[in-house]
Design an enzyme around this catalytic site. Structure first.
Site, PDB file in Angstrom:
ATOM      1  N   HIS A  80      71.621  50.803   5.620  1.00 16.17           N
ATOM      2  CA  HIS A  80      71.957  49.399   5.398  1.00 16.17           C
ATOM      3  C   HIS A  80      71.799  48.606   6.698  1.00 16.17           C
ATOM      4  CE1 HIS A  80      74.101  46.003   3.697  1.00 16.17           C
ATOM      5  NE2 HIS A  80      75.043  46.079   4.608  1.00 16.17           N
ATOM      6  N   GLU A 110      70.063  52.145  -0.514  1.00 21.25           N
ATOM      7  CA  GLU A 110      71.359  51.529  -0.230  1.00 21.25           C
ATOM      8  C   GLU A 110      72.021  50.989  -1.488  1.00 21.25           C
ATOM      9  OE1 GLU A 110      71.581  47.856   1.920  1.00 21.25           O
ATOM     10  OE2 GLU A 110      69.413  47.563   1.767  1.00 21.25           O
ATOM     11  N   SER A 145      73.681  41.416   5.200  1.00 17.18           N
ATOM     12  CA  SER A 145      74.809  41.917   4.424  1.00 17.18           C
ATOM     13  C   SER A 145      75.734  40.775   3.986  1.00 17.18           C
ATOM     14  CB  SER A 145      75.548  42.982   5.230  1.00 17.18           C
ATOM     15  OG  SER A 145      76.440  43.725   4.425  1.00 17.18           O
TER      16      SER A 145
END
Length: 356
Positions: free
Chosen positions: A320, A290, A187
């Protein structure tokens, strides 16, 4: 009075166009990247329940109290997990070594955790770092980089750069050169990962042998289609960031500039918008449901066009950064098998070239 208002509007529009000069990247939007032919496992229901708990942990809270609750809940993700690795705290750079039994300390992975640059820690991501050390036989260094808002965005970036430079010459037992280096992150940490390998290239350091990014944030301009199209199918990011779809993008760009003190068009914050030539082999994993799916697709497409080797593998219906739910989630196990195969193939190819 009307002329003053019009003048202000014209100034704001002109300043926006000048400061946030965006290259149109819509030509990179491809849907021909294969998606694994599978149905989410039964364990995915339990994962979705944990995601709901994450949302409940900060419900009704605002500001700092909400952030502290989120950080506490994320750190709790590692509770109850049986780790195979030894953990060693490191003060400078700040972080922890994760050492699976029998790992080779000359093989090293710098792991950069996610959490929207404001949450997460080496503790929260131990499920990932423990498994990485096991499957790669490498010493994993989980960096505890400085978080926002207590620190500036660039403080965290500098921590990543300094940690990589240090890891080239230091292992868990002291000064020792690295034989094999990987940079990995998820991320927000995936964004730092992709930005870091470009910085390594530009500064003439020994490049990482490979990079791995789980569901990376590659572009803070939020112009990729899935940033809006997948709000309803992303149980983690949708409830938190879905409301941004109602705000005009220029307003978001100005807010990002104010919060990050870096333009969202800068390659430091949006590695997709930088030079993607001469980068190391990179594996990206993402979910087709996502919000950051097209961020991954766009990065892969642009890096490929620039001649850099990028592999993008996509799973159906995963949350995610589902890799953090290993060993509970079979799809997380598959993701780590995928990483093992990627690195083994890479090293095998390197051995063949060396012998030739």
């Amino acid at each position: 009075m009307l002329w003053i208002i019009l003048a202000i509007i014209v100034f704001i529009v002109a300043a926006t166009l000048l400061l946030f000069r965006l290259e149109d990247l819509s030509h990179l939007d491809r849907d021909d990247y294969p998606i694994k032919d599978a149905t989410p496992s039964e364990a995915n229901r339990e994962v979705l329940g944990r995601i709901r708990e994450l949302g409940q942990s900060s419900k009704g809270l605002r500001g700092k109290a909400r952030l502290m609750a989120l950080r506490k809940h994320m750190d709790g993700l590692s509770e109850g997990i049986e780790l195979a690795s030894e953990l060693r705290h490191c003060e400078s750079p700040r972080g922890e070594w994760v050492l699976a039994p029998g790992c080779d300390t000359r093989r090293r992975i710098l792991y950069i955790h996610g959490g929207a640059w404001a949450a997460g820690s080496p503790r929260s991501h131990r499920a990932i770092t423990d498994r990485l050390s096991q499957i790669t036989r490498a010493a994993v260094f989980a960096l505890d980089y400085r978080l926002m808002p207590e620190n500036r965005f660039m403080d965290g970036v500098r921590d990543c750069r300094e940690a990589y430079t240090w890891l080239l010459k230091h292992g868990p037992d002291g000064a020792e050169p690295a034989d094999f280096m990987v940079v990995a992150g998820d991320s927000a940490g995936g964004s730092h990962t992709l930005g870091l390998i470009a910085w390594i290239r530009d500064n003439g350091l020994r490049q990482a042998d490979a990079a791995i990014a789980f569901s990376p944030s590659t572009d803070l301009t939020l112009t990729a289609p899935s940033n809006r199209n997948n709000i309803g199918t992303d149980p983690l990011l949708g409830p938190v960031f879905g409301g941004l779809s109602k705000i005009p993008l220029p307003v978001i760009w100005w807010a990002t500039l104010a919060a990050f003190r870096v333009s969202p068009t800068s390659p430091v914050a949006s590695p997709l918008r930088g030079n993607l030539k001469d980068l190391p082999p990179t594996l990206i994993q993402a979910s087709d449901t996502e919000m950051l799916l097209d961020n991954a697709r766009r990065y892969a497409a642009r890096a490929e066009a620039a001649g850099s080797p990028v592999t993008l593998h996509t799973w159906p219906g995963m949350v995610h950064v589902w890799q953090i739910f290993v060993p509970l989630l079979p799809e997380a196990e598959e993701a780590f098998d995928d990483i093992r195969a990627f690195l083994e193939q890479l090293e095998s190819r390197g051995s063949e070239q060396a012998s030739a």
